[in-house]
Design a protein around this motif. Structure first.
Motif, PDB file in Angstrom:
ATOM      1  N   TYR A  31       0.846  -1.196   0.000  1.00  0.00           N
ATOM      2  CA  TYR A  31       0.000   0.000   0.000  1.00  0.00           C
ATOM      3  C   TYR A  31       0.879   1.242   0.000  1.00  0.00           C
ATOM      4  O   TYR A  31       1.980   1.231   0.549  1.00  0.00           O
ATOM      5  CB  TYR A  31      -0.883   0.020   1.247  1.00  0.00           C
ATOM      6  CG  TYR A  31      -1.813  -1.162   1.364  1.00  0.00           C
ATOM      7  CD1 TYR A  31      -2.801  -1.386   0.410  1.00  0.00           C
ATOM      8  CD2 TYR A  31      -1.708  -2.054   2.416  1.00  0.00           C
ATOM      9  CE1 TYR A  31      -3.653  -2.473   0.505  1.00  0.00           C
ATOM     10  CE2 TYR A  31      -2.552  -3.152   2.522  1.00  0.00           C
ATOM     11  CZ  TYR A  31      -3.516  -3.342   1.559  1.00  0.00           C
ATOM     12  OH  TYR A  31      -4.350  -4.422   1.653  1.00  0.00           O
ATOM     13  N   ASN A  45      -8.751  -4.231   3.172  1.00  0.00           N
ATOM     14  CA  ASN A  45      -7.427  -3.611   3.333  1.00  0.00           C
ATOM     15  C   ASN A  45      -6.914  -3.788   4.748  1.00  0.00           C
ATOM     16  O   ASN A  45      -5.771  -4.163   4.979  1.00  0.00           O
ATOM     17  CB  ASN A  45      -7.524  -2.092   3.099  1.00  0.00           C
ATOM     18  CG  ASN A  45      -7.324  -1.710   1.645  1.00  0.00           C
ATOM     19  OD1 ASN A  45      -6.932  -2.536   0.841  1.00  0.00           O
ATOM     20  ND2 ASN A  45      -7.586  -0.468   1.332  1.00  0.00           N
ATOM     21  N   ASP A  65      -4.386  -1.437  -3.341  1.00  0.00           N
ATOM     22  CA  ASP A  65      -5.507  -0.931  -2.546  1.00  0.00           C
ATOM     23  C   ASP A  65      -6.794  -1.654  -2.951  1.00  0.00           C
ATOM     24  O   ASP A  65      -7.289  -1.475  -4.060  1.00  0.00           O
ATOM     25  CB  ASP A  65      -5.652   0.580  -2.766  1.00  0.00           C
ATOM     26  CG  ASP A  65      -6.743   1.182  -1.887  1.00  0.00           C
ATOM     27  OD1 ASP A  65      -7.395   0.418  -1.142  1.00  0.00           O
ATOM     28  OD2 ASP A  65      -6.944   2.401  -1.958  1.00  0.00           O
TER      29      ASP A  65
END
Lengths: 268, 346
Positions: A92, B230, B289
């Motif tokens: 991320y 996530n 993501d």
């Protein structure tokens, strides 16, 4: 904000207590350092304080409310946990990672709003890592990753920040950087901090209170100067030390110099 | 670490164009799926047939053309889309849930578990309608076995996870062989064997009706949870410290994935590799993501499955079972991933 632990007692299933009768109070904007030798249960204690592990007996009270009686999401609006920095599975970006700190404020199916994004960006600015915002976390150094995790914790707008060895595995400069940030968050943002550390020096440097944890369920809690003493360090770590004080440009810095094993206490 | 090569351009217009192109893919796949086939139908006629409910057909278009496009190709393309989307979104979810980019429902044995349930139903009842109700519990059982064996294990155990997956899928593969051994070799065995290879060959609207609701609702449910996914991918303790009820969320995800995969297995047999490979392609295109990755995987999976199915039915005179094609394309891609990363994620 006030955080208290009252007569905390914990041991893993079918094992004897790691600690018992452990009580302390932390006021708004204070820093508590937990020090102790390897295996004394420092990380375990942190997890008990923030209810990731359940106390065997005793309790954590925050603002006169018992943690266990609070809803999960409400607990994590008050407390933020910064784990030891580690390898990430999915790369991320820093901004995406920090945004995840908003989770306690969002319901199950909700997506972060533009307000959440703004708060995440503000946390990134507070920690002064704006230049990293679009970088994947997999490309960060250990020090940078630690800063990102602190920024993520800040994004939940907590009253208490709990950090597990935030400055371990970091070089001198990054250690200083983390310590300065914690001092600033405590003084300016009035966030109380609890940190585990391997460095008594660091406790002396930034902490108001200290808790020394040893094997055999012993511990001492109090003002940092009264806990980090030559005698306590010898008893808990089995190492003879001298605490030296030096004045540099008007600032008093105390440092702990290890001399040798204390052969009487250390059993090899 | 995988995927650090993708270009971070989230805010730029390049990224929006890329997304727009990805979202156009299923439309392209749909039309190609309707035009192409061993029976020639002109592009013009396909459009006329598609619009026939609004503008009645001219007499020049044969009934047979209409039945090929609407009766055979359309349900087939739609079912391929559903299954492709379902398997891909399931794969992406499992990779996050188990914090491991090399797992998917077929690698962990969910597909095999559901297949065992399905052919058990074929053997005992011989009816299609009952298959999903037997496939689902076995699909769930296999995830439960995986989950139970991996409880209390942290990041270092990714190899362990894949090994437990091999255990579970071996057990169910053996049970499948057992059923094949027992099954009547003239009647049921060929059905079972061909079904296991995975195919959309005999798709009808009744297949579509059977699985439409469970697959679509499973996909929508997973998509709604995509931001939470996530957080779950950070690991149990971190997710917990971000206020997530991890046990509840995990079981919601596992339940949804099991429903989707078991339904897919019911109508199309074992189609491997899609659930593993598509999320990786998604990550290479849009990054990790899940807020973006999950819808992109859904779209890519739907389109990919239609393209593969077109090859399956046009490449040779006889149909190639689609499960064979996805493995022929998927397995080398997996090998490429292994070599590119040097296995460093283990």
């Amino acid at each position: 904000m006030k955080l208290e632990v009252l007569s905390g007692e914990f041991g893993y299933a079918n094992q004897k207590n790691l600690f018992k009768n452990l009580s302390f109070t932390l006021k708004e904007g204070e820093i508590l350092a937990i020090v102790g030798p390897n295996g004394a249960g420092k990380t375990t204690l942190l997890k008990c304080i923030i209810s990731i592990l359940k106390w065997r007996s005793g309790k954590t009270v925050i603002n006169e409310k018992e943690l266990e009686s609070m809803k999960m999401a409400d607990v994590w609006k008050n407390i933020a946990y910064v784990p030891q920095s580690h390898e990430v599975v999915f790369a991320y970006t820093v901004l995406e990672m920090v945004l995840m700190g908003r989770a306690p404020h969002l319901s199950l199916f909700a997506m972060p709003s533009s307000r959440d994004l703004k708060i995440a960006k503000k946390s990134i600015e507070t920690i002064e890592i704006s230049h990293l915002a679009d970088k994947p976390c997999s490309e960060l150094s250990g020090g940078e990753m630690q800063l990102v995790l602190i920024a993520r914790a800040l994004a939940s707008e907590p009253d208490v920040l709990v950090l597990d060895e935030p400055e371990s595995h970091l070089d001198f400069k990054n250690q200083m950087l983390i310590l300065r940030i914690l001092e600033r968050l405590a003084k300016e943002n009035k966030i109380s901090c609890i940190i585990n550390t391997h460095y008594p020096d660091h406790a002396l440097r930034i902490a108001d209170k200290a808790l020394m944890l040893g094997k055999g369920q012993k511990h001492v809690f109090g003002k940092v100067d009264e806990v980090i003493t030559e005698q306590n360090l010898r008893n808990f770590f089995a190492v003879d030390v001298k605490i030296v004080s030096l004045i540099f440009e008007g600032m008093e810095i105390k440092t702990v110099v290890p001399i040798d094993f204390n052969k009487k206490i250390a059993n090899f | 670490m995988l995927n650090k090569t993708y270009v971070q351009t989230n805010s730029s217009s390049v990224f929006s164009i890329k997304l727009a192109l990805i979202y156009l893919l299923p439309l392209v796949a749909l039309f190609l799926g309707l035009f192409l086939g061993r029976y020639q139908v002109s592009i013009e006629n396909v459009f006329k047939i598609l619009l026939s409910p609004i503008f009645p057909l001219e007499p020049g278009i044969l009934d047979i053309e209409k039945s090929v496009v609407l009766g055979q190709r359309l349900p087939r393309v739609l079912l391929a889309m559903l299954v492709g989307a379902g398997l891909s979104v399931s794969g992406a979810t499992f990779q996050a849930l188990f914090r491991n980019p090399i797992v998917s429902p077929d690698i962990l044995g969910v597909t095999q578990g559901a297949s065992f349930g399905a052919i058990l139903a074929l053997l005992l009842f011989g009816q299609l309608a009952i298959i999903p109700f037997v496939a689902l519990p076995f699909g769930l059982l296999s995830v439960f076995m995986i989950y139970a064996m991996n409880r209390n294990r942290q990041i270092a155990s990714r190899l362990y996870l894949v090994l437990t997956g091999i255990v579970v899928s071996s057990v169910f593969t053996a049970l499948i062989s057992l059923i094949k051994y027992i099954a009547d070799p003239f009647n049921k065995l060929p059905t079972i064997t061909y079904w296991l290879m995975g195919s959309f060959a005999s798709t009808s609207y009744s297949d579509l009706r059977l699985v439409f609701l469970p697959i679509i609702s499973g996909i929508v449910f997973l998509l709604l949870l995509r931001w939470r996914i996530n957080i779950l991918s950070l690991g149990d303790e971190e997710a917990q410290s971000l206020g997530i009820n991890i046990e509840k969320l995990k079981w919601l995800l596992i339940g949804a994935v099991s429903v989707v995969c078991s339904s897919a297995v019911t109508v199309s047999g074992i189609i491997g590799w899609v659930g593993l490979v598509i999320p990786h392609i998604g990550r290479l295109l849009v990054g990790p993501d899940h807020k973006i990755l999950l819808p992109v995987s859904t779209i890519l999976g739907a389109s990919f499955m239609v393209f593969i199915d077109i090859i399956a039915r046009t490449a040779t005179a006889a149909e190639i079972p689609i499960g064979i094609l996805t493995a022929i394309i998927g397995a080398p891609f997996f090998a490429y991933l292994l070599m590119k990363s040097g296995g460093s994620w283990m």
